[in-house]
Design an enzyme around this catalytic site. Structure first.
Site, PDB file in Angstrom:
ATOM      1  CE  LYS B 100      -2.809   2.908   2.849  1.00  0.00           C
ATOM      2  NZ  LYS B 100      -3.536   3.140   4.085  1.00  0.00           N
ATOM      3  N   GLY B 161      -7.851   9.671   9.467  1.00  0.00           N
ATOM      4  CA  GLY B 161      -8.145   9.860  10.885  1.00  0.00           C
ATOM      5  C   GLY B 161      -9.194  10.919  11.191  1.00  0.00           C
ATOM      6  CB  ALA B 188      -7.859   7.523   4.533  1.00  0.00           C
ATOM      7  N   GLY B 189     -10.442   8.203   6.187  1.00  0.00           N
ATOM      8  CA  GLY B 189     -11.419   9.266   6.417  1.00  0.00           C
ATOM      9  C   GLY B 189     -12.779   8.800   6.866  1.00  0.00           C
ATOM     10  CG  ASN B 210      -5.946   1.653  11.885  1.00  0.00           C
ATOM     11  OD1 ASN B 210      -6.429   1.260  12.933  1.00  0.00           O
ATOM     12  ND2 ASN B 210      -4.653   1.629  11.704  1.00  0.00           N
ATOM     13  CB  SER B 211      -8.862   6.274  12.972  1.00  0.00           C
ATOM     14  OG  SER B 211      -7.605   6.470  12.423  1.00  0.00           O
TER      15      SER B 211
END
Lengths: 341, 264
Positions: B100, B161, B188-189, B210-211
């Site tokens: 990635k 994040g 993301a986001g 992830n977050s």
């Protein structure tokens, strides 16, 4: 009557707390792999903050409660020592720059309720009252008034000083072997002990399944132009960065948290992150002298909770993770109370 | 109804359409439980310079214990050289040619650098890597990455994040329409399961996050919620939504209702 014999393996924070609790009733033999007494283990590098409420954001409530209990035990331990060790209970101030306000809100939402501990939301004016030198720099913050910190370097020195005058034998810089004989006696280097307290932290990695190191990096600076009355935490996108004021205008700025077993020197990136964060809190840090840049490994189990295990006269206390000072007196007391205290 | 094909990443097929990150959990144990609860089959891992194979082996062992396919990333790289070097290290450490590719252009926003990304992608593809570039939602950039030979693209929903969800659904759907055969993953986001659901409804093949899980009050429950959301979104995409209309159309026929005109 002859005192029972206890061996303490590891003379870091946990080993010292155990020795202080046991030295009056037992004849202690203290084994430490490092060649000298005062710079070993994660406890020598730490900021030594006693912040159960701030840490409750990332740990379970019972661990934070254990931290509250430990705060009550520290003054008694420090009172035994021959020279004074700074123990301060003037709270923790948490601030954030404008772009990190989201992190401050989320921190505030995640504080767990702890009996006798209250969080206060602060305006810029409130912050200026608590920390006059931060006036005008921050417009919002959180104050956790019951939290504290101590001077770990002084604690390391004073605890060694005291134990040297007591019935303690020290073995520094030597390898030692922990064994059991056929009668389940516990031995260190072929000597039988009534009890062995294993406080080796990451040094016990081979014996303790699931124990790992979590790398932390800290800076220690001398900043005569900066006065802070209490530890200040700054919200940061990656790590909670704190600045803990120690006596004589020294400050511990920490700490990174990296899943790695590498205890090699601090990286430039981490140095820049820590020091620039400090500078954004107080421009007086620009002229500070860097006294030390350190890296160490916090011993942690996979659930990041401390663990006490008892196996045939060996009591092992480990996995205090980033909560060494926060938890040590309470965890060690719990470990020793059944058989030894 | 559309055909439902499994997620295809450089020829490998996966049932789960949720790729999960391995950072920022309260503890490795919670990470393992959340990963299990998510039913993900692919986990992303970032390699820091301080984790040489021997040094970082404990955490790496925990990841291996999950039994998932590992997708190493180049998080934290700011230059082509850094990213290429880290990708090469990842190939050695994790024994995979997947990477990635994350190349940060703006330190605060963690926005990918499109120019450097193209250059690094080209180098890594020529070295035999299977590159999954993390990019912005710019159609032309995605077309260029496709032209280089990428078989998977990972445009962002919002900056890493932030948890803001799909900030520009128009851009994302345009990329979907114009690159119909590309495996597209929103990376993301995302903050809520509904954000993931929306991406899958739009025809995105998967989401990577992830977050949103690690930073939730209860990561394990949130991992479950995302698993359900991704399945719901995919099912909706396959089922094909009804066309949107501007005028109300009753869902119950009014013919034969005795008092239908009384509402006038």
């Amino acid at each position: 009557m002859k005192k029972p014999k206890v061996a303490i393996l590891g003379f870091g924070l946990v080993g010292r707390v155990a020795a202080l609790m046991l030295h009056e009733q037992y004849q202690l033999s203290i084994f430490e792999a490092a060649p000298n007494a005062n710079d070993n283990g994660a406890g020598a590098l730490a900021a030594a903050m006693l912040a159960p409420m701030a840490e409750s954001v990332i740990c379970d409530t019972d661990i934070a409660q254990l931290g509250v209990e430990a705060m009550g035990l520290w003054p008694k331990l420090l009172a035994m020592l021959p020279s004074p060790v700074m123990y301060q209970q003037t709270g923790t101030l948490i601030v954030a720059h404008q772009q990190d306000m989201g992190d401050l809100r989320s921190f505030s939402q995640r504080l767990k309720p702890l009996a006798g501990h209250q969080a206060q939301q602060l305006t810029g004016q409130d912050i200026a009252k608590l920390e006059p030198e931060l006036a005008g720099r921050f417009h919002q913050g959180i104050y956790l008034p019951s939290e504290g910190q101590l001077d770990n370097q002084a604690f390391y020195q004073a605890s060694f000083e005291l134990l040297q005058t007591k019935d303690c034998r020290f073995y520094f810089g030597q390898s030692f072997e922990l064994q059991h004989d056929e009668h389940s006696n516990a031995l260190v280097n072929d000597e039988v002990f009534d009890w062995i307290i294993d406080c080796r932290g990451i040094g016990a990695k081979k014996q303790l399944a699931g124990l790992r190191g979590v790398r932390g990096e800290v800076a220690r600076v001398y900043a005569p132009e900066v006065t802070l009355n209490r530890p200040v935490r700054l919200m940061h996108p990656r790590y909670p960065i704190y600045i803990a004021p120690k006596p004589n205008h020294e400050f511990v700025i920490g700490a990174t948290e990296i899943e790695s077993q590498d205890d090699g020197p601090i990286t430039v990136r981490s140095t820049l992150e820590l020091l620039s964060a400090a500078y954004t809190v107080h421009s007086g840090f620009a002229e500070a002298r860097v006294m030390a840049l350190n890296a160490g490994l916090r011993p942690a189990f996979t659930d990041n909770r401390p663990k006490i295990s008892v196996n045939a006269k060996v009591i092992s206390i480990n996995g205090l993770y980033r909560h060494g000072y926060l938890l040590a007196p309470a965890v060690v007391k719990q470990a020793l109370s059944k058989e030894l205290l | 109804m559309r055909d439902d094909k499994p997620l295809n990443i450089y020829g490998q097929r996966f049932e789960s359409r949720l790729l999960i990150g391995s950072a920022l959990y309260p503890s490795p144990q919670v990470m393992q439980e959340a990963i299990r609860a998510s039913q993900s089959q692919i986990v992303t891992v970032s390699l820091r310079r301080q984790n040489s194979v021997s040094a970082g082996d404990d955490f790496w062992q925990l990841i291996k214990d999950t039994g998932l396919t590992v997708l190493p990333n180049t998080a934290g790289c700011h230059s082509v050289k850094e990213a290429v070097t880290l990708a090469q290290m990842c190939r050695e450490v994790f024994a995979t040619d997947w990477i990635k590719l994350e190349l940060i252009g703006d330190e605060y926003n963690l926005q990918p650098d499109p120019v450097a990304l193209l250059e690094a992608t080209q180098i890594l593809l020529s070295e035999g890597f299977k590159v999954l570039p993390y990019c912005t939602d710019d159609l032309v950039l995605c077309q260029r990455l496709a032209a280089l030979g990428c078989e998977v693209l990972m445009p962002w929903g919002a900056p890493i994040g932030t948890g803001k969800g799909l900030l520009n659904p128009y851009n994302l759907s345009m990329i979907r329409q114009r690159l119909p055969d590309m495996t597209l993953i929103v990376d993301a986001g995302l903050g809520l399961p509904s954000h993931a659901c929306q991406a899958l409804e739009m025809g995105y093949d998967a989401v990577l996050l992830n977050s949103a899980i690690a930073g939730a009050g209860c990561p394990v429950k949130m991992a479950k919620a995302f698993n359900h959301a991704v399945q719901a979104g995919r099912a909706a995409y396959v089922a094909q939504a009804m066309p949107e209309k501007d005028v109300a159309a009753p869902s119950t026929p009014t013919m034969g209702m005795p008092f239908w005109h009384q509402s006038n």
